[in-house]
Design a protein around this motif. Structure first.
Motif, short mmCIF file in Angstrom:
data_model
loop_
_atom_site.label_atom_id
_atom_site.label_comp_id
_atom_site.label_asym_id
_atom_site.label_seq_id
_atom_site.Cartn_x
_atom_site.Cartn_y
_atom_site.Cartn_z
N ARG A 1 10.97 -4.77 27.62
CA ARG A 1 9.73 -5.56 27.76
C ARG A 1 9.42 -5.81 29.24
NH1 ARG A 1 11.80 -8.35 23.34
NH2 ARG A 1 12.57 -10.02 24.66
N GLU A 2 10.44 -6.11 30.01
CA GLU A 2 10.24 -6.36 31.44
C GLU A 2 9.78 -5.09 32.15
OE1 GLU A 2 9.75 -8.61 34.68
OE2 GLU A 2 10.33 -9.37 32.71
N LEU A 3 10.36 -3.94 31.77
CA LEU A 3 9.94 -2.67 32.35
C LEU A 3 8.47 -2.38 32.02
CD1 LEU A 3 13.05 -0.42 31.74
CD2 LEU A 3 12.08 -1.04 33.96
N VAL A 4 8.08 -2.61 30.79
CA VAL A 4 6.69 -2.38 30.39
C VAL A 4 5.75 -3.24 31.23
CG1 VAL A 4 5.02 -2.66 28.50
CG2 VAL A 4 7.24 -1.59 28.06
N ASN A 5 6.15 -4.47 31.50
CA ASN A 5 5.33 -5.35 32.35
C ASN A 5 5.22 -4.79 33.77
OD1 ASN A 5 4.86 -7.19 30.30
ND2 ASN A 5 6.61 -8.46 30.84
N LEU A 6 6.29 -4.16 34.26
CA LEU A 6 6.28 -3.61 35.62
C LEU A 6 5.40 -2.37 35.75
CD1 LEU A 6 10.02 -4.05 36.66
CD2 LEU A 6 8.04 -5.27 37.57
N LEU A 7 5.01 -1.77 34.64
CA LEU A 7 4.10 -0.63 34.71
C LEU A 7 2.74 -1.04 35.28
CD1 LEU A 7 4.86 1.22 31.37
CD2 LEU A 7 5.28 2.07 33.68
N ASP A 8 2.45 -2.35 35.28
CA ASP A 8 1.19 -2.87 35.83
C ASP A 8 1.37 -3.49 37.21
OD1 ASP A 8 -0.25 -2.17 33.54
OD2 ASP A 8 0.33 -4.02 32.52
N ALA A 9 2.51 -3.25 37.86
CA ALA A 9 2.77 -3.83 39.17
C ALA A 9 1.78 -3.32 40.20
CB ALA A 9 4.20 -3.50 39.61
N ASN A 10 1.60 -4.08 41.28
CA ASN A 10 0.69 -3.67 42.35
C ASN A 10 1.24 -2.48 43.12
OD1 ASN A 10 -1.18 -5.66 41.78
ND2 ASN A 10 -0.19 -7.16 43.12
N SER A 11 2.53 -2.42 43.29
CA SER A 11 3.15 -1.36 44.07
C SER A 11 3.22 -0.05 43.28
CB SER A 11 4.57 -1.78 44.48
OG SER A 11 5.29 -0.67 44.95
N GLU A 12 2.70 1.01 43.89
CA GLU A 12 2.75 2.32 43.25
C GLU A 12 4.20 2.77 43.07
OE1 GLU A 12 1.43 6.82 44.37
OE2 GLU A 12 0.01 5.22 44.84
N LEU B 1 6.05 3.84 39.63
CA LEU B 1 6.69 5.15 39.49
C LEU B 1 8.15 5.00 39.05
CD1 LEU B 1 6.77 8.23 39.80
CD2 LEU B 1 7.35 7.86 42.21
N GLN B 2 8.89 4.15 39.72
CA GLN B 2 10.30 3.95 39.36
C GLN B 2 10.43 3.40 37.94
OE1 GLN B 2 13.03 4.92 40.82
NE2 GLN B 2 11.90 5.78 42.53
N THR B 3 9.52 2.53 37.56
CA THR B 3 9.53 1.97 36.20
C THR B 3 9.28 3.06 35.18
OG1 THR B 3 8.77 -0.17 37.01
CG2 THR B 3 8.46 0.27 34.67
N ALA B 4 8.30 3.90 35.43
CA ALA B 4 7.99 4.99 34.51
C ALA B 4 9.18 5.94 34.38
CB ALA B 4 6.75 5.75 34.98
N ILE B 5 9.81 6.27 35.50
CA ILE B 5 10.98 7.15 35.48
C ILE B 5 12.11 6.52 34.67
CG2 ILE B 5 12.82 8.11 36.93
CD1 ILE B 5 10.63 8.62 39.07
N THR B 6 12.34 5.24 34.88
CA THR B 6 13.40 4.53 34.14
C THR B 6 13.14 4.56 32.64
OG1 THR B 6 13.83 3.09 36.03
CG2 THR B 6 14.59 2.32 33.87
N ILE B 7 11.91 4.31 32.25
CA ILE B 7 11.56 4.32 30.82
C ILE B 7 11.75 5.72 30.24
CG2 ILE B 7 9.66 4.06 29.17
CD1 ILE B 7 8.67 1.70 30.91
N LEU B 8 11.32 6.74 30.98
CA LEU B 8 11.49 8.12 30.50
C LEU B 8 12.97 8.48 30.37
CD1 LEU B 8 8.67 9.93 32.48
CD2 LEU B 8 8.76 9.49 30.02
N LYS B 9 13.78 8.02 31.30
CA LYS B 9 15.23 8.29 31.22
C LYS B 9 15.83 7.57 30.00
CE LYS B 9 16.15 9.20 36.08
NZ LYS B 9 16.79 8.72 37.31
#
Length: 145
Positions: free
Chosen positions: A65-76, A80-88
């Motif tokens: 849930r925290e990772l999903v929230n980070l997908l909307d972070a201001n920092s690109e 990106l790191q969040t998306a990679i983590t979720i995919l892994k």
């Protein structure tokens, strides 16, 4: 499968609230027996399995849930790191993989397939009459050396 005393010892060791002496007493064994268990490969494997199970059960959904929230972070970079983590986590990407590396691997595979296709066409004479270069593997020289 380990016996009940070993299973209980694993749980108590994971909780990390008691000393080894106290754990041994709780499972009706000596401190020396507990030390032997801790060095046993099956016991160690069971400890790792228990740790993964507890962490997954207690924290995986909260972390996701925290990772999903980070997908909307201001920092690109954070996104990106969040998306990679979720995919892994989903098994769609390995630890030694990045989107750039995956794209490069696809380009390489396509180029290798094109080369194989070209070689096959050369062998079957498909390019006869077209402007092409013939590669010669072995050039036999004269007998003088």
């Amino acid at each position: 499968m380990l016996d009940k005393p070993r299973q209980e010892a694993i749980m108590l060791l994971f909780e990390d609230k008691l000393t080894d002496e106290q754990i041994a007493k709780k499972v009706n064994r000596t401190r020396r027996t507990l030390a032997k268990w801790k060095n046993d490969s099956r016991f160690k494997a069971a400890q790792e399995q228990y740790k993964r199970l507890v962490v997954k059960k207690d924290f995986e959904s909260k972390a996701l849930r925290e990772l999903v929230n980070l997908l909307d972070a201001n920092s690109e970079m954070v996104r990106l790191q969040t998306a990679i983590t979720i995919l892994k986590m989903s098994g769609m990407m390995s630890d030694n993989s990045t989107p750039e590396l995956d794209k490069a691997k696809v380009r390489k595979a396509n180029a290798e397939a094109d080369i194989v296709e070209w070689k096959a066409d050369e062998l079957t004479g498909k390019h006869q009459g077209k402007d092409s270069t013939i590669l010669v593997d072995d050039i036999v020289g004269d007998d003088n050396g």
